[in-house]
Scaffold this motif. Structure first.
Motif, PDB file in Angstrom:
ATOM      1  N   MET A  67       8.805   0.047  12.345  1.00 14.25           N
ATOM      2  CA  MET A  67       9.148   1.465  11.547  1.00 14.25           C
ATOM      3  C   MET A  67       9.055   2.459  12.625  1.00 14.25           C
ATOM      4  SD  MET A  67       8.799   3.426   9.030  1.00 14.25           S
ATOM      5  CE  MET A  67       8.222   2.635   7.345  1.00 14.25           C
ATOM      6  N   THR A  68      10.666   2.564  12.596  1.00 15.40           N
ATOM      7  CA  THR A  68      10.944   3.720  14.178  1.00 15.40           C
ATOM      8  C   THR A  68      10.913   4.820  13.119  1.00 15.40           C
ATOM      9  OG1 THR A  68      12.893   3.337  13.958  1.00 15.40           O
ATOM     10  CG2 THR A  68      11.781   1.787  14.937  1.00 15.40           C
ATOM     11  N   GLY A  69      11.800   6.256  13.893  1.00 15.15           N
ATOM     12  CA  GLY A  69      11.762   7.138  13.675  1.00 15.15           C
ATOM     13  C   GLY A  69      12.869   7.370  13.299  1.00 15.15           C
ATOM     14  N   ALA A  70      13.972   6.008  12.861  1.00 16.08           N
ATOM     15  CA  ALA A  70      15.641   6.108  12.264  1.00 16.08           C
ATOM     16  C   ALA A  70      14.472   4.937  11.010  1.00 16.08           C
ATOM     17  CB  ALA A  70      16.120   6.401  12.940  1.00 16.08           C
ATOM     18  N   GLY A  71      13.724   4.885  10.790  1.00 13.57           N
ATOM     19  CA  GLY A  71      13.763   4.151   9.332  1.00 13.57           C
ATOM     20  C   GLY A  71      12.979   2.264  10.138  1.00 13.57           C
ATOM     21  N   ARG A  87      18.162  11.067   7.266  1.00 21.43           N
ATOM     22  CA  ARG A  87      17.519  10.662   7.688  1.00 21.43           C
ATOM     23  C   ARG A  87      17.672   9.509   8.485  1.00 21.43           C
ATOM     24  NH1 ARG A  87      11.338  11.455   7.904  1.00 21.43           N
ATOM     25  NH2 ARG A  87      10.754   9.967   9.830  1.00 21.43           N
ATOM     26  N   LEU A  88      18.631   8.653   7.881  1.00 21.94           N
ATOM     27  CA  LEU A  88      18.440   7.175   8.148  1.00 21.94           C
ATOM     28  C   LEU A  88      19.887   7.078   8.284  1.00 21.94           C
ATOM     29  CD1 LEU A  88      15.767   5.169   4.973  1.00 21.94           C
ATOM     30  CD2 LEU A  88      15.527   5.918   7.628  1.00 21.94           C
ATOM     31  N   ARG A 119      16.003  11.814   3.074  1.00 18.93           N
ATOM     32  CA  ARG A 119      15.659  10.609   3.379  1.00 18.93           C
ATOM     33  C   ARG A 119      16.506   9.827   4.443  1.00 18.93           C
ATOM     34  NH1 ARG A 119      11.050   6.718   1.795  1.00 18.93           N
ATOM     35  NH2 ARG A 119       9.927   8.678   1.657  1.00 18.93           N
ATOM     36  N   HIS A 175       3.066   0.086  -6.458  1.00 16.20           N
ATOM     37  CA  HIS A 175       2.011   0.502  -5.507  1.00 16.20           C
ATOM     38  C   HIS A 175       0.619  -0.451  -5.600  1.00 16.20           C
ATOM     39  CE1 HIS A 175       3.721   3.966  -3.255  1.00 16.20           C
ATOM     40  NE2 HIS A 175       4.211   4.093  -4.661  1.00 16.20           N
ATOM     41  N   THR A 197      11.279   3.328   2.250  1.00 11.97           N
ATOM     42  CA  THR A 197      12.381   3.496   3.258  1.00 11.97           C
ATOM     43  C   THR A 197      13.096   2.099   3.349  1.00 11.97           C
ATOM     44  OG1 THR A 197      10.913   4.353   4.642  1.00 11.97           O
ATOM     45  CG2 THR A 197      12.389   3.885   5.827  1.00 11.97           C
ATOM     46  N   ASP A 242       0.319  -1.202  -0.050  1.00 13.21           N
ATOM     47  CA  ASP A 242       0.081  -0.231   0.434  1.00 13.21           C
ATOM     48  C   ASP A 242       0.868   0.845   0.222  1.00 13.21           C
ATOM     49  OD1 ASP A 242      -2.397  -1.135   0.583  1.00 13.21           O
ATOM     50  OD2 ASP A 242      -2.309  -1.135   2.014  1.00 13.21           O
ATOM     51  N   PRO A 243       0.455   2.369  -0.347  1.00 16.60           N
ATOM     52  CA  PRO A 243       0.939   3.336  -0.087  1.00 16.60           C
ATOM     53  C   PRO A 243       1.210   4.345   1.005  1.00 16.60           C
ATOM     54  CG  PRO A 243      -0.596   3.808  -1.959  1.00 16.60           C
ATOM     55  CD  PRO A 243      -1.145   2.294  -1.180  1.00 16.60           C
ATOM     56  N   GLY A 244       2.381   4.825   1.281  1.00 16.03           N
ATOM     57  CA  GLY A 244       3.012   4.822   2.492  1.00 16.03           C
ATOM     58  C   GLY A 244       3.315   3.929   3.886  1.00 16.03           C
ATOM     59  N   ILE A 245       3.162   2.216   3.180  1.00 17.86           N
ATOM     60  CA  ILE A 245       3.527   1.187   3.778  1.00 17.86           C
ATOM     61  C   ILE A 245       4.802   1.054   4.445  1.00 17.86           C
ATOM     62  CG2 ILE A 245       4.142  -0.306   2.640  1.00 17.86           C
ATOM     63  CD1 ILE A 245       1.426  -0.706   5.624  1.00 17.86           C
ATOM     64  N   GLY A 246       6.044   1.923   3.650  1.00 17.25           N
ATOM     65  CA  GLY A 246       7.333   2.036   3.856  1.00 17.25           C
ATOM     66  C   GLY A 246       7.773   1.312   2.631  1.00 17.25           C
ATOM     67  N   LYS A 247       7.723   1.030   1.651  1.00 19.04           N
ATOM     68  CA  LYS A 247       8.546   0.159   0.692  1.00 19.04           C
ATOM     69  C   LYS A 247       9.747   1.210   0.180  1.00 19.04           C
ATOM     70  CE  LYS A 247       4.833   0.399  -2.113  1.00 19.04           C
ATOM     71  NZ  LYS A 247       3.852   1.208  -1.179  1.00 19.04           N
TER      72      LYS A 247
HETATM   73  P1  TYD Z   1       7.836   4.947   2.726  1.00 19.83           P
HETATM   74  O1  TYD Z   1       9.024   4.643   2.241  1.00 19.83           O
HETATM   75  O2  TYD Z   1       7.511   6.579   1.596  1.00 19.83           O
HETATM   76  O3  TYD Z   1       7.054   4.420   1.712  1.00 19.83           O
HETATM   77  P2  TYD Z   1       6.216   4.137   0.660  1.00 19.83           P
HETATM   78  O4  TYD Z   1       6.989   4.047  -0.442  1.00 19.83           O
HETATM   79  O5  TYD Z   1       5.427   2.681   1.047  1.00 19.83           O
HETATM   80  O6  TYD Z   1       4.654   4.428  -0.404  1.00 19.83           O
HETATM   81  O7  TYD Z   1       7.409   5.282   3.954  1.00 19.83           O
HETATM   82  C1  TYD Z   1       6.484   6.150   4.613  1.00 19.83           C
HETATM   83  C2  TYD Z   1       6.161   6.431   5.799  1.00 19.83           C
HETATM   84  O8  TYD Z   1       6.934   6.123   6.610  1.00 19.83           O
HETATM   85  C3  TYD Z   1       5.835   7.160   6.430  1.00 19.83           C
HETATM   86  O9  TYD Z   1       4.113   7.688   6.834  1.00 19.83           O
HETATM   87  C4  TYD Z   1       6.325   8.015   7.443  1.00 19.83           C
HETATM   88  C5  TYD Z   1       7.071   6.928   7.698  1.00 19.83           C
HETATM   89  N1  TYD Z   1       8.642   6.649   7.959  1.00 19.83           N
HETATM   90  C6  TYD Z   1       8.970   6.513  10.127  1.00 19.83           C
HETATM   91  O10 TYD Z   1       8.109   6.059  10.591  1.00 19.83           O
HETATM   92  N2  TYD Z   1      10.498   6.702   9.998  1.00 19.83           N
HETATM   93  C7  TYD Z   1      11.245   6.690   9.264  1.00 19.83           C
HETATM   94  O11 TYD Z   1      12.745   6.821   9.806  1.00 19.83           O
HETATM   95  C8  TYD Z   1      10.858   6.690   7.579  1.00 19.83           C
HETATM   96  C9  TYD Z   1      12.053   7.083   6.157  1.00 19.83           C
HETATM   97  C10 TYD Z   1       9.358   6.752   7.377  1.00 19.83           C
END
Ligand code: TYD
Ligand code: MG
Length: 455
Positions: A267-271, A138-139, A135, A215, A104, A97-102
């Protein structure tokens, strides 16, 4: 004279039909069918029609060429799902899904593979290079030798790849790529297929590996990852509930390793952080034993994973009681309810039933049947199961319990996490898990009688 028959394709499931319809017959999605340009328009094959082909060199099955080695990224959950590392010249699809973390996940993967010595290109069609760089900072990956490209034109990307000859290229996402050979808009079924086809065949020819990001789409304008599943060697889905921090990378197809393997991330604040002991994570929020809560000892891929099933059974105010399931199959729940009613005489009519797999986990194993039945009965009778007990087993329509695979591994994992007893079908072997008290039962009636003193 003969006009090529028009081809209509569903963007969600890629089912092809000869005429347009508002609703796809195959997957039931609305407004997802659109006309697809015939493939022959795009191909370069026209000229050679009628001419003779080139003889292809043949090799034996027993060729002595050593298999090229896999490369491990060091991100062990990712390597595990790939079957032990990246296979050279393989094509991998990562859907989600969009936003799931792909993005990242793949940026982290790209950085790790680059640090492991591969030449990696990350082509983003969705974000500008500056965004990807931010990004990466940040990671904490800014120093990794990954090359970035913000580009959506397939021809330009292929030219770049030809020059640079990377070992791995990541295309984020395949829906943003467009090929000028195909007339339709970027994201349409024909564009996505053409782009995936060109990239995967380039990968096979040049010995490069390619990872395509796709997606999962809900509306019909954009083709989903399923339309390219058949073109790649490995299909991974990245799943998880938005509200939970757990993410599961699941292999649904893998030519180089076991399918159904999962990798667990948080999923943490640092990836994304790897979770090497998922059972401990899924059970970490468990409190005192309570009615309706049962621990299921499951197997995901090659690894045992314990998770908690929660059921709630309450009188229904509606004429048609609710059946709500999260993380399991609704059809399978209906089946268990029917078996409990028909074989054990325990009715659920007039009762709402809710079933939840804790932690955002999704279970597809039939071995969860008995754990589901236990959770339902425990909730209905308001009796908690004995503490420190795990449950597993498949239920057949006759009410018999059928043994499931890997009893020993399930028991060992349970023992490792401090469980002392297990309820399982007769026939499974405990093997080396000797410390566990194993209660084996042949059918559901015996199970109900034993645990709830009723039949
Ligand atoms: P993202 O990888 O952009 O998703 P996709 O490519 O699947 O659409 O991830 C987006 C989400 O991940 C966003 O809502 C924020 C969260 N996130 C974190 O919680 N921590 C992080 O370090 C990063 C990079 C993203
Ligand atoms: Mg993304």
């Amino acid at each position: 004279m003969a006009k090529a028959s028009a081809n209509y394709v569903c963007a969600a499931c890629s089912n092809a039909t000869t005429k347009w319809a508002g609703r796809c017959e195959a997957c039931g999605a609305w407004n997802t069918i659109s006309e697809e340009a015939p493939l022959s328009k795009a191909g370069p094959a026209k000229k050679s029609l009628g001419g003779r082909g080139r003889a292809v060199p043949l090799t034996d099955l027993s060729s002595t060429e050593p298999a090229p080695p896999r490369v491990a990224s060091g991100l062990s959950e990712l390597d595990r799902v790939l079957g032990g590392g990246l296979v050279p010249s393989s094509a991998i699809l990562v859907g989600g899904d969009p936003g799931i973390g792909k993005s990242t996940l793949l940026l982290q993967g790209a950085a790790m593979f680059a640090r492991a010595g591969l030449k990696v290109i990350y082509a983003s069609g969705e974000e500008a290079s500056a965004q990807v760089r931010m990004r990466a900072q940040r990671l904490g990956l800014a120093d990794a030798p990954v090359k970035l490209a913000a580009e959506t034109n397939l021809r330009d990307i292929l030219t770049t790849l030809e020059q640079e000859r990377p070992d791995l290229v990541i295309i984020d996402s395949i829906q943003t790529m467009w090929s000028d050979n195909v007339e339709s808009a970027p994201g349409s079924v024909s564009q996505v297929r053409a782009a995936a086809h060109e990239l995967t065949s380039f990968a096979k020819r040049s010995g490069m590996s390619v990872i395509l990001v796709g997606h999962v789409t809900k509306d019909g304008q954009i083709a989903g990852p399923r339309v390219v599943e058949h073109m790649v060697d490995t299909v991974l889905y990245f799943e998880g509930e938005r509200g939970h921090q757990f993410r599961i990378l699941r292999a649904v197809k893998n030519r180089f390793g076991p399918a159904d393997e999962i990798g667990v991330f948080e999923m943490t604040g640092a990836g994304l952080a790897e979770v090497t002991n998922p059972s401990a994570l899924f059970l970490s929020e468990r409190g005192q034993p309570s009615p309706g809560s049962v621990v299921f000892a499951g197997i995901e891929g090659t690894r045992p994973v314990l998770c908690e099933l929660q059921a709630l059974v309450a009188p229904s105010p509606h004429s048609q009681p609710r059946r709500t399931v999260v993380g399991w199959d609704g059809g399978r729940l209906a089946m268990i309810l029917a078996v409990l009613e028909a074989r054990c005489g325990i009715p659920f009519a007039g009762l709402d039933v809710y079933l939840n797999v804790a932690g955002g986990m999704k279970i597809s194993e039939p071995a969860a049947d008995l754990a589901v039945a236990a959770a339902l009965l425990s909730a209905r009778e308001d009796v908690a199961l004995p503490p420190e007990t795990v449950v597993f087993g498949e239920i057949s329509l006759s009410g018999a319990l059928r043994p499931v695979s890997q009893t020993e591994n399930r028991l060992k994992e349970a023992q490792k996490l401090g469980f002392t007893s297990a309820i399982a079908p007769s026939g499974g072997k405990a093997g080396a898990a000797t410390g566990m008290k194993l209660q084996q039962m042949g059918d559901l009636t015996a199970f109900v009688g034993d645990l709830f003193g009723a039949g």
